[in-house]
Design a protein around this motif. Structure first.
Motif, PDB file in Angstrom:
ATOM      1  N   VAL A 171       4.704  -6.312  -3.415  1.00 26.56           N
ATOM      2  CA  VAL A 171       5.105  -7.594  -3.987  1.00 26.56           C
ATOM      3  C   VAL A 171       6.561  -7.906  -3.641  1.00 26.56           C
ATOM      4  O   VAL A 171       6.919  -9.027  -3.284  1.00 26.56           O
ATOM      5  CB  VAL A 171       4.898  -7.598  -5.509  1.00 26.56           C
ATOM      6  N   LEU A 172       7.414  -6.898  -3.707  1.00 25.18           N
ATOM      7  CA  LEU A 172       8.832  -7.108  -3.442  1.00 25.18           C
ATOM      8  C   LEU A 172       9.086  -7.408  -1.974  1.00 25.18           C
ATOM      9  O   LEU A 172       9.919  -8.239  -1.641  1.00 25.18           O
ATOM     10  CB  LEU A 172       9.635  -5.879  -3.881  1.00 25.18           C
ATOM     11  N   THR A 173       8.388  -6.707  -1.067  1.00 26.75           N
ATOM     12  CA  THR A 173       8.651  -6.878   0.355  1.00 26.75           C
ATOM     13  C   THR A 173       8.102  -8.181   0.895  1.00 26.75           C
ATOM     14  O   THR A 173       8.552  -8.660   1.926  1.00 26.75           O
ATOM     15  CB  THR A 173       8.030  -5.716   1.156  1.00 26.75           C
ATOM     16  N   GLN A 174       7.130  -8.801   0.203  1.00 25.33           N
ATOM     17  CA  GLN A 174       6.565 -10.050   0.695  1.00 25.33           C
ATOM     18  C   GLN A 174       7.483 -11.231   0.380  1.00 25.33           C
ATOM     19  O   GLN A 174       7.385 -12.271   1.011  1.00 25.33           O
ATOM     20  CB  GLN A 174       5.181 -10.289   0.066  1.00 25.33           C
ATOM     21  N   ILE A 229      15.436  -4.720 -13.417  1.00 25.91           N
ATOM     22  CA  ILE A 229      14.917  -3.425 -13.871  1.00 25.91           C
ATOM     23  C   ILE A 229      15.977  -2.737 -14.719  1.00 25.91           C
ATOM     24  O   ILE A 229      17.116  -2.567 -14.273  1.00 25.91           O
ATOM     25  CB  ILE A 229      14.533  -2.541 -12.663  1.00 25.91           C
ATOM     26  N   PRO A 230      15.676  -2.336 -15.919  1.00 28.71           N
ATOM     27  CA  PRO A 230      16.693  -1.736 -16.798  1.00 28.71           C
ATOM     28  C   PRO A 230      17.175  -0.385 -16.282  1.00 28.71           C
ATOM     29  O   PRO A 230      16.417   0.372 -15.669  1.00 28.71           O
ATOM     30  CB  PRO A 230      15.961  -1.592 -18.134  1.00 28.71           C
ATOM     31  N   MET A 231      18.441  -0.104 -16.541  1.00 33.00           N
ATOM     32  CA  MET A 231      19.023   1.181 -16.185  1.00 33.00           C
ATOM     33  C   MET A 231      18.570   2.248 -17.188  1.00 33.00           C
ATOM     34  O   MET A 231      18.222   1.941 -18.322  1.00 33.00           O
ATOM     35  CB  MET A 231      20.545   1.086 -16.178  1.00 33.00           C
ATOM     36  N   ILE A 273      13.267   6.041  -9.225  1.00 32.90           N
ATOM     37  CA  ILE A 273      13.548   5.264  -8.012  1.00 32.90           C
ATOM     38  C   ILE A 273      13.820   3.806  -8.361  1.00 32.90           C
ATOM     39  O   ILE A 273      14.815   3.215  -7.915  1.00 32.90           O
ATOM     40  CB  ILE A 273      12.377   5.384  -7.022  1.00 32.90           C
ATOM     41  N   MET A 274      12.932   3.201  -9.148  1.00 27.31           N
ATOM     42  CA  MET A 274      13.064   1.784  -9.456  1.00 27.31           C
ATOM     43  C   MET A 274      14.379   1.479 -10.189  1.00 27.31           C
ATOM     44  O   MET A 274      15.010   0.454  -9.938  1.00 27.31           O
ATOM     45  CB  MET A 274      11.884   1.323 -10.303  1.00 27.31           C
ATOM     46  N   SER A 275      14.808   2.365 -11.045  1.00 20.96           N
ATOM     47  CA  SER A 275      16.031   2.110 -11.810  1.00 20.96           C
ATOM     48  C   SER A 275      17.297   2.265 -10.974  1.00 20.96           C
ATOM     49  O   SER A 275      18.384   1.874 -11.426  1.00 20.96           O
ATOM     50  CB  SER A 275      16.101   3.062 -13.019  1.00 20.96           C
ATOM     51  N   HIS A 276      17.189   2.830  -9.762  1.00 26.10           N
ATOM     52  CA  HIS A 276      18.364   3.032  -8.915  1.00 26.10           C
ATOM     53  C   HIS A 276      18.326   2.164  -7.649  1.00 26.10           C
ATOM     54  O   HIS A 276      19.185   2.326  -6.775  1.00 26.10           O
ATOM     55  CB  HIS A 276      18.473   4.509  -8.510  1.00 26.10           C
ATOM     56  N   LEU A 277      17.371   1.258  -7.548  1.00 22.65           N
ATOM     57  CA  LEU A 277      17.301   0.410  -6.365  1.00 22.65           C
ATOM     58  C   LEU A 277      18.519  -0.499  -6.247  1.00 22.65           C
ATOM     59  O   LEU A 277      18.974  -0.795  -5.144  1.00 22.65           O
ATOM     60  CB  LEU A 277      16.020  -0.432  -6.395  1.00 22.65           C
ATOM     61  N   GLY A 323      16.379   7.099   1.681  1.00 26.24           N
ATOM     62  CA  GLY A 323      17.285   8.161   1.247  1.00 26.24           C
ATOM     63  C   GLY A 323      17.200   8.412  -0.243  1.00 26.24           C
ATOM     64  O   GLY A 323      17.268   9.558  -0.706  1.00 26.24           O
ATOM     65  N   LEU A 324      17.031   7.334  -1.024  1.00 28.40           N
ATOM     66  CA  LEU A 324      16.894   7.488  -2.471  1.00 28.40           C
ATOM     67  C   LEU A 324      15.644   8.282  -2.822  1.00 28.40           C
ATOM     68  O   LEU A 324      15.679   9.158  -3.697  1.00 28.40           O
ATOM     69  CB  LEU A 324      16.848   6.109  -3.131  1.00 28.40           C
ATOM     70  N   MET A 325      14.540   7.987  -2.161  1.00 33.97           N
ATOM     71  CA  MET A 325      13.299   8.722  -2.430  1.00 33.97           C
ATOM     72  C   MET A 325      13.434  10.195  -2.073  1.00 33.97           C
ATOM     73  O   MET A 325      12.922  11.074  -2.776  1.00 33.97           O
ATOM     74  CB  MET A 325      12.146   8.071  -1.666  1.00 33.97           C
ATOM     75  N   LYS A 326      14.134  10.497  -0.980  1.00 29.69           N
ATOM     76  CA  LYS A 326      14.369  11.890  -0.618  1.00 29.69           C
ATOM     77  C   LYS A 326      15.233  12.583  -1.674  1.00 29.69           C
ATOM     78  O   LYS A 326      15.009  13.754  -2.004  1.00 29.69           O
ATOM     79  CB  LYS A 326      15.045  11.971   0.748  1.00 29.69           C
ATOM     80  N   ALA A 327      16.219  11.843  -2.195  1.00 31.49           N
ATOM     81  CA  ALA A 327      17.096  12.431  -3.209  1.00 31.49           C
ATOM     82  C   ALA A 327      16.329  12.716  -4.496  1.00 31.49           C
ATOM     83  O   ALA A 327      16.518  13.777  -5.118  1.00 31.49           O
ATOM     84  CB  ALA A 327      18.266  11.483  -3.488  1.00 31.49           C
ATOM     85  N   VAL A 328      15.470  11.787  -4.914  1.00 32.52           N
ATOM     86  CA  VAL A 328      14.684  11.991  -6.131  1.00 32.52           C
ATOM     87  C   VAL A 328      13.772  13.202  -5.975  1.00 32.52           C
ATOM     88  O   VAL A 328      13.589  13.994  -6.919  1.00 32.52           O
ATOM     89  CB  VAL A 328      13.863  10.724  -6.448  1.00 32.52           C
ATOM     90  N   LYS A 329      13.217  13.370  -4.793  1.00 33.50           N
ATOM     91  CA  LYS A 329      12.324  14.506  -4.558  1.00 33.50           C
ATOM     92  C   LYS A 329      13.070  15.838  -4.664  1.00 33.50           C
ATOM     93  O   LYS A 329      12.514  16.837  -5.128  1.00 33.50           O
ATOM     94  CB  LYS A 329      11.678  14.369  -3.180  1.00 33.50           C
TER      95      LYS A 329
END
Length: 301
Positions: free
Chosen positions: A28-31, A44-46, A72-76, A103-109
């Motif tokens: 939805v976001l990328t479209q 998105i709330p922190m 992830i969503m809270s740090h976008l 990079g964020l997804m790699k960091a969360v992992k």
């Protein structure tokens, strides 16, 4: 410890559902437009420190996809903030944000809540690393930074320069000392940053300088060079004259054998010429070989 035998199955089902929801949200976001995406992530709330730690424990210990999604969503918005600092390289902001999200997804992992730091402090390295790789791959056709020292210079030289224009010796030495690199590397990187890519084919507009494109410095093999063409015609004429002169020096029978064997449209065989002159085919072959040797000698002179 969880002893429910159905726990793994339930966890798997929840992970699949959560992953589908995460993919749908990303789609939805990328479209939409970039502005719509930025508005969406800022809505998105922190997370508080306690909420973040709880989610990080769930993700780290059990691989909870829903916890990872919330982290992830809270740090976008933080990724978008970092990506804006790289707009000066002429690359699309949307692409920079996308690489930063990787990079964020790699960091969360890889984030371990026992480190005692917030996720944002841990993730900044991974976010910048992915953006740096993207910039280096796409800023120029030819890579401008491959070694560690070159990468450091690439992302710091612009801010380290105190003024526009070429740096003098003292300025080069100051920057080299600040970044702990060799002064030669500073000069080399400054030259690379000052250069620009050139299109192989120049524009066809009348007011453009077509002669500056690399394609116009290449030899056009489709058009014959007048000097080469004249030289080839002169050489061919000389060869023809030499051939006629060498042929005229042969006796009539040798001339007829060569013409019948090599210059006639319907070439005669050795046996046909043997019957014509009343000799053996081997004798015709010898006469032909002797005539060819005489002609080679006459043409070579």
């Amino acid at each position: 410890m969880i002893t429910d035998p159905n726990y793994k199955q339930q966890a798997t089902e929840v992970s699949v559902v959560t992953q589908n929801k995460l993919q749908s949200k990303a789609l939805v976001l990328t479209q939409g437009s970039l502005e719509a995406y930025l508005q969406a992530i800022h809505s998105i709330p922190m997370l508080s420190a306690e909420e973040e730690k709880e989610l990080a424990i769930r993700q780290h210990e059990s691989g909870d996809l829903e916890a990872a999604r919330q982290l992830i969503m809270s740090h976008l918005r933080f990724v978008a903030h970092i990506a804006r600092n790289y707009k000066g390289y002429g690359l699309p902001l949307a692409d920079l944000i996308q690489e930063g999200n990787v990079g964020l997804m790699k960091a969360v992992k890889r984030f371990d809540p026992t480190f005692g730091v917030r996720l944002v402090s841990f993730a900044v390295h991974w976010i910048k690393a992915e953006i740096h790789e993207y910039v280096l791959r796409n800023w120029r056709i030819v890579k401008v930074a491959t070694t560690k020292a070159q990468r450091k210079l690439f992302f710091n030289l612009r801010s380290a320069k105190k003024r526009l224009g070429w740096m003098n010796k003292e300025e080069v030495q100051v920057i080299a000392d600040e970044l702990n690199v060799d002064p030669k590397e500073v000069l080399r990187m400054e030259q690379r940053l000052s250069a620009h890519d050139a299109a192989f084919d120049a524009p066809t507009a009348d007011d453009d300088d077509n002669g500056s494109a690399p394609v116009y410095y290449l030899e056009d093999l489709s058009v014959a060079d007048p000097a080469t063409q004249i030289a080839d015609e002169d050489w061919e004429q000389q060869q023809n004259n030499s051939l006629h002169q060498a042929m005229s020096k042969l006796d009539d029978r040798s001339q007829d054998i060569l013409k019948s064997r090599w210059l006639s449209d319907t070439k005669a065989t050795l046996h046909e010429l043997a019957a014509k002159y009343g000799v053996s085919a081997e004798r015709i072959r010898q006469l032909e070989a002797n005539a060819m040797n005489k002609m080679k000698t006459a043409i070579a002179v």
